[in-house]
Design a protein around this motif. Sequence first.
Motif, PDB file in Angstrom:
ATOM      1  N   VAL A 208      74.672  13.428  -0.587  1.00  0.00           N
ATOM      2  CA  VAL A 208      75.458  14.684   0.106  1.00  0.00           C
ATOM      3  C   VAL A 208      75.901  14.373   1.782  1.00  0.00           C
ATOM      4  O   VAL A 208      75.311  13.437   2.079  1.00  0.00           O
ATOM      5  N   ARG A 209      77.036  15.061   2.057  1.00  0.00           N
ATOM      6  CA  ARG A 209      77.563  14.941   3.230  1.00  0.00           C
ATOM      7  C   ARG A 209      77.640  16.257   3.845  1.00  0.00           C
ATOM      8  O   ARG A 209      77.941  17.406   3.309  1.00  0.00           O
ATOM      9  N   LEU A 210      77.759  16.448   5.212  1.00  0.00           N
ATOM     10  CA  LEU A 210      78.190  17.590   5.882  1.00  0.00           C
ATOM     11  C   LEU A 210      79.507  17.620   5.566  1.00  0.00           C
ATOM     12  O   LEU A 210      80.337  17.071   5.264  1.00  0.00           O
ATOM     13  N   GLY A 211      79.729  19.107   5.177  1.00  0.00           N
ATOM     14  CA  GLY A 211      81.087  19.515   4.805  1.00  0.00           C
ATOM     15  C   GLY A 211      82.119  19.883   5.947  1.00  0.00           C
ATOM     16  O   GLY A 211      81.837  19.835   7.127  1.00  0.00           O
ATOM     17  N   PRO A 212      83.554  20.181   5.615  1.00  0.00           N
ATOM     18  CA  PRO A 212      84.290  20.292   6.859  1.00  0.00           C
ATOM     19  C   PRO A 212      84.126  21.530   7.657  1.00  0.00           C
ATOM     20  O   PRO A 212      84.654  21.640   8.746  1.00  0.00           O
ATOM     21  N   ARG A 213      83.622  22.640   7.078  1.00  0.00           N
ATOM     22  CA  ARG A 213      83.388  23.873   7.788  1.00  0.00           C
ATOM     23  C   ARG A 213      82.538  23.571   9.094  1.00  0.00           C
ATOM     24  O   ARG A 213      82.549  24.246   9.961  1.00  0.00           O
ATOM     25  N   VAL A 214      81.586  22.340   9.135  1.00  0.00           N
ATOM     26  CA  VAL A 214      80.766  22.343  10.246  1.00  0.00           C
ATOM     27  C   VAL A 214      81.460  21.920  11.263  1.00  0.00           C
ATOM     28  O   VAL A 214      80.797  22.222  12.748  1.00  0.00           O
TER      29      VAL A 214
ATOM     30  N   VAL B 113      68.109  25.014   2.510  1.00  0.00           N
ATOM     31  CA  VAL B 113      68.833  23.812   2.051  1.00  0.00           C
ATOM     32  C   VAL B 113      69.810  23.092   2.978  1.00  0.00           C
ATOM     33  O   VAL B 113      69.934  21.929   3.285  1.00  0.00           O
ATOM     34  N   LEU B 114      70.806  24.047   3.684  1.00  0.00           N
ATOM     35  CA  LEU B 114      71.852  23.656   4.460  1.00  0.00           C
ATOM     36  C   LEU B 114      70.867  23.077   5.833  1.00  0.00           C
ATOM     37  O   LEU B 114      71.560  21.890   6.318  1.00  0.00           O
ATOM     38  N   ALA B 115      70.015  23.774   6.091  1.00  0.00           N
ATOM     39  CA  ALA B 115      69.352  23.105   7.288  1.00  0.00           C
ATOM     40  C   ALA B 115      68.703  21.838   7.136  1.00  0.00           C
ATOM     41  O   ALA B 115      68.832  20.725   8.019  1.00  0.00           O
ATOM     42  N   ILE B 116      68.023  21.794   5.843  1.00  0.00           N
ATOM     43  CA  ILE B 116      67.632  20.461   5.504  1.00  0.00           C
ATOM     44  C   ILE B 116      68.624  19.388   5.488  1.00  0.00           C
ATOM     45  O   ILE B 116      68.496  18.188   5.962  1.00  0.00           O
ATOM     46  N   CYS B 117      69.999  19.548   4.730  1.00  0.00           N
ATOM     47  CA  CYS B 117      70.988  18.541   4.903  1.00  0.00           C
ATOM     48  C   CYS B 117      71.363  18.157   6.214  1.00  0.00           C
ATOM     49  O   CYS B 117      71.782  17.180   6.759  1.00  0.00           O
ATOM     50  N   VAL B 118      71.558  19.200   7.230  1.00  0.00           N
ATOM     51  CA  VAL B 118      71.740  19.093   8.587  1.00  0.00           C
ATOM     52  C   VAL B 118      70.995  17.924   9.172  1.00  0.00           C
ATOM     53  O   VAL B 118      71.488  16.855   9.730  1.00  0.00           O
ATOM     54  N   THR B 119      69.313  18.038   8.827  1.00  0.00           N
ATOM     55  CA  THR B 119      68.478  17.098   9.328  1.00  0.00           C
ATOM     56  C   THR B 119      68.583  15.656   8.825  1.00  0.00           C
ATOM     57  O   THR B 119      68.561  14.857   9.577  1.00  0.00           O
ATOM     58  N   CYS B 120      69.143  15.620   7.342  1.00  0.00           N
ATOM     59  CA  CYS B 120      69.137  14.384   6.958  1.00  0.00           C
ATOM     60  C   CYS B 120      70.472  13.795   7.190  1.00  0.00           C
ATOM     61  O   CYS B 120      70.530  12.505   7.265  1.00  0.00           O
ATOM     62  N   CYS B 121      71.578  14.573   7.735  1.00  0.00           N
ATOM     63  CA  CYS B 121      72.985  13.911   7.701  1.00  0.00           C
ATOM     64  C   CYS B 121      73.306  13.991   9.195  1.00  0.00           C
ATOM     65  O   CYS B 121      74.446  12.949   9.509  1.00  0.00           O
ATOM     66  N   TRP B 122      72.824  14.595  10.049  1.00  0.00           N
ATOM     67  CA  TRP B 122      73.319  14.596  11.413  1.00  0.00           C
ATOM     68  C   TRP B 122      72.269  13.924  12.174  1.00  0.00           C
ATOM     69  O   TRP B 122      71.288  14.443  12.970  1.00  0.00           O
ATOM     70  N   ILE B 123      72.333  12.406  12.315  1.00  0.00           N
ATOM     71  CA  ILE B 123      71.432  11.745  12.946  1.00  0.00           C
ATOM     72  C   ILE B 123      71.603  11.360  14.324  1.00  0.00           C
ATOM     73  O   ILE B 123      70.705  11.172  15.530  1.00  0.00           O
ATOM     74  N   GLU B 124      73.062  11.381  15.021  1.00  0.00           N
ATOM     75  CA  GLU B 124      73.349  11.305  16.384  1.00  0.00           C
ATOM     76  C   GLU B 124      73.574  12.631  17.061  1.00  0.00           C
ATOM     77  O   GLU B 124      74.641  13.457  17.203  1.00  0.00           O
TER      78      GLU B 124
ATOM     79  N   ALA C 231      78.450  17.420  14.895  1.00  0.00           N
ATOM     80  CA  ALA C 231      77.641  17.256  13.491  1.00  0.00           C
ATOM     81  C   ALA C 231      78.693  16.278  12.493  1.00  0.00           C
ATOM     82  O   ALA C 231      78.320  15.864  11.561  1.00  0.00           O
ATOM     83  N   TRP C 232      80.103  16.562  12.813  1.00  0.00           N
ATOM     84  CA  TRP C 232      80.981  16.015  11.993  1.00  0.00           C
ATOM     85  C   TRP C 232      81.245  14.675  12.402  1.00  0.00           C
ATOM     86  O   TRP C 232      81.467  14.345  13.380  1.00  0.00           O
ATOM     87  N   PRO C 233      81.408  13.484  11.425  1.00  0.00           N
ATOM     88  CA  PRO C 233      81.183  13.533  10.067  1.00  0.00           C
ATOM     89  C   PRO C 233      79.944  13.376   9.481  1.00  0.00           C
ATOM     90  O   PRO C 233      79.507  13.761   8.454  1.00  0.00           O
ATOM     91  N   GLY C 234      78.944  12.888  10.322  1.00  0.00           N
ATOM     92  CA  GLY C 234      77.564  12.720  10.031  1.00  0.00           C
ATOM     93  C   GLY C 234      77.558  11.380   9.151  1.00  0.00           C
ATOM     94  O   GLY C 234      78.409  10.779   9.064  1.00  0.00           O
ATOM     95  N   VAL C 235      76.404  11.186   8.469  1.00  0.00           N
ATOM     96  CA  VAL C 235      76.213  10.256   7.454  1.00  0.00           C
ATOM     97  C   VAL C 235      75.790  10.878   6.254  1.00  0.00           C
ATOM     98  O   VAL C 235      75.557  12.101   6.018  1.00  0.00           O
ATOM     99  N   THR C 236      75.899   9.765   5.309  1.00  0.00           N
ATOM    100  CA  THR C 236      75.375  10.447   3.850  1.00  0.00           C
ATOM    101  C   THR C 236      74.000  10.448   3.822  1.00  0.00           C
ATOM    102  O   THR C 236      73.211   9.595   3.880  1.00  0.00           O
ATOM    103  N   GLY C 237      73.479  11.580   3.116  1.00  0.00           N
ATOM    104  CA  GLY C 237      72.145  11.723   2.924  1.00  0.00           C
ATOM    105  C   GLY C 237      71.926  11.621   1.215  1.00  0.00           C
ATOM    106  O   GLY C 237      72.741  11.735   0.437  1.00  0.00           O
ATOM    107  N   THR C 238      70.823  11.710   0.847  1.00  0.00           N
ATOM    108  CA  THR C 238      70.367  11.577  -0.647  1.00  0.00           C
ATOM    109  C   THR C 238      69.638  12.858  -1.006  1.00  0.00           C
ATOM    110  O   THR C 238      68.887  13.520  -0.348  1.00  0.00           O
ATOM    111  N   LEU C 239      69.791  13.220  -2.241  1.00  0.00           N
ATOM    112  CA  LEU C 239      68.871  14.204  -2.823  1.00  0.00           C
ATOM    113  C   LEU C 239      67.331  13.957  -2.847  1.00  0.00           C
ATOM    114  O   LEU C 239      66.437  14.875  -2.548  1.00  0.00           O
ATOM    115  N   ALA C 240      67.011  12.494  -2.842  1.00  0.00           N
ATOM    116  CA  ALA C 240      65.465  12.318  -2.401  1.00  0.00           C
ATOM    117  C   ALA C 240      64.792  12.721  -1.223  1.00  0.00           C
ATOM    118  O   ALA C 240      63.970  13.255  -1.035  1.00  0.00           O
ATOM    119  N   GLN C 241      65.973  12.432  -0.004  1.00  0.00           N
ATOM    120  CA  GLN C 241      65.684  12.914   1.048  1.00  0.00           C
ATOM    121  C   GLN C 241      65.512  14.376   1.295  1.00  0.00           C
ATOM    122  O   GLN C 241      64.553  15.176   2.087  1.00  0.00           O
TER     123      GLN C 241
END
Length: 205
Positions: A149-155, A80-91, A96-106
């Motif tokens: 969801v957004r990527l968290g500060p640990r990234v 799920v973390l890898a999926i969220c990276v795919t959704c939130c890290w578009i550039e 990776a930080w701060p990325g963009v906001t992703g959604t549960l639907a994505q």
Amino acid sequence: MSPVENAAYTALWWAKVQSAGPLQVSPDTPPVAGLARAAEPDGASLWIVPTLPDGAGHAVLEELGAPPVAVEQPNETARVLAICVTCCWIERDGPAWPGVTGTLAQVKAVYAGMRGRPEQSSDLTLIIGSLRRLHATQWLLWDEKAGEVRLGPRVITWGPTQLAGLREICRILPDPPTAVLTPRSPETPADPLPADVSAAGGDDG
């Protein structure tokens, strides 16, 4: 600060992050040796996170309060973390930080695509559980009410090697659908204090 004061200041902040994990602080907080800083997109605050030593083992990461990933159901959670990276890290040419906001639907759509089948109701239980674990360990910032969801500060601790591997994962995973974010209502200003009737002037009689 004197060297003694600086050492005490550094020790205090390290004790805080070891106890509580990444901390969200005011932008004017002085830097701390060994703690990385990442500003929120709006600039109103920033996060301070332990800098991980190269090749740090699990015991070292635990001591720093920086587990590599939530340990309960690690495979599902890492997926799920890898999926969220795919959704939130578009550039992906940048950090990776701060990325963009992703959604549960994505997340649900990519999860089902990764499985090679339509979405199933059982997926949601697994996904939500993983999102909660990743939020608790601050790998993600999960807004359950909004389903965002957004990527968290640990990234911010991911180095070039980790980012290169994640770029490859993002290339392999299905592309997420376009995010449809929850409209944010403007904050309602507080009601003004009622006028002091006694100061309004004039007599009742």
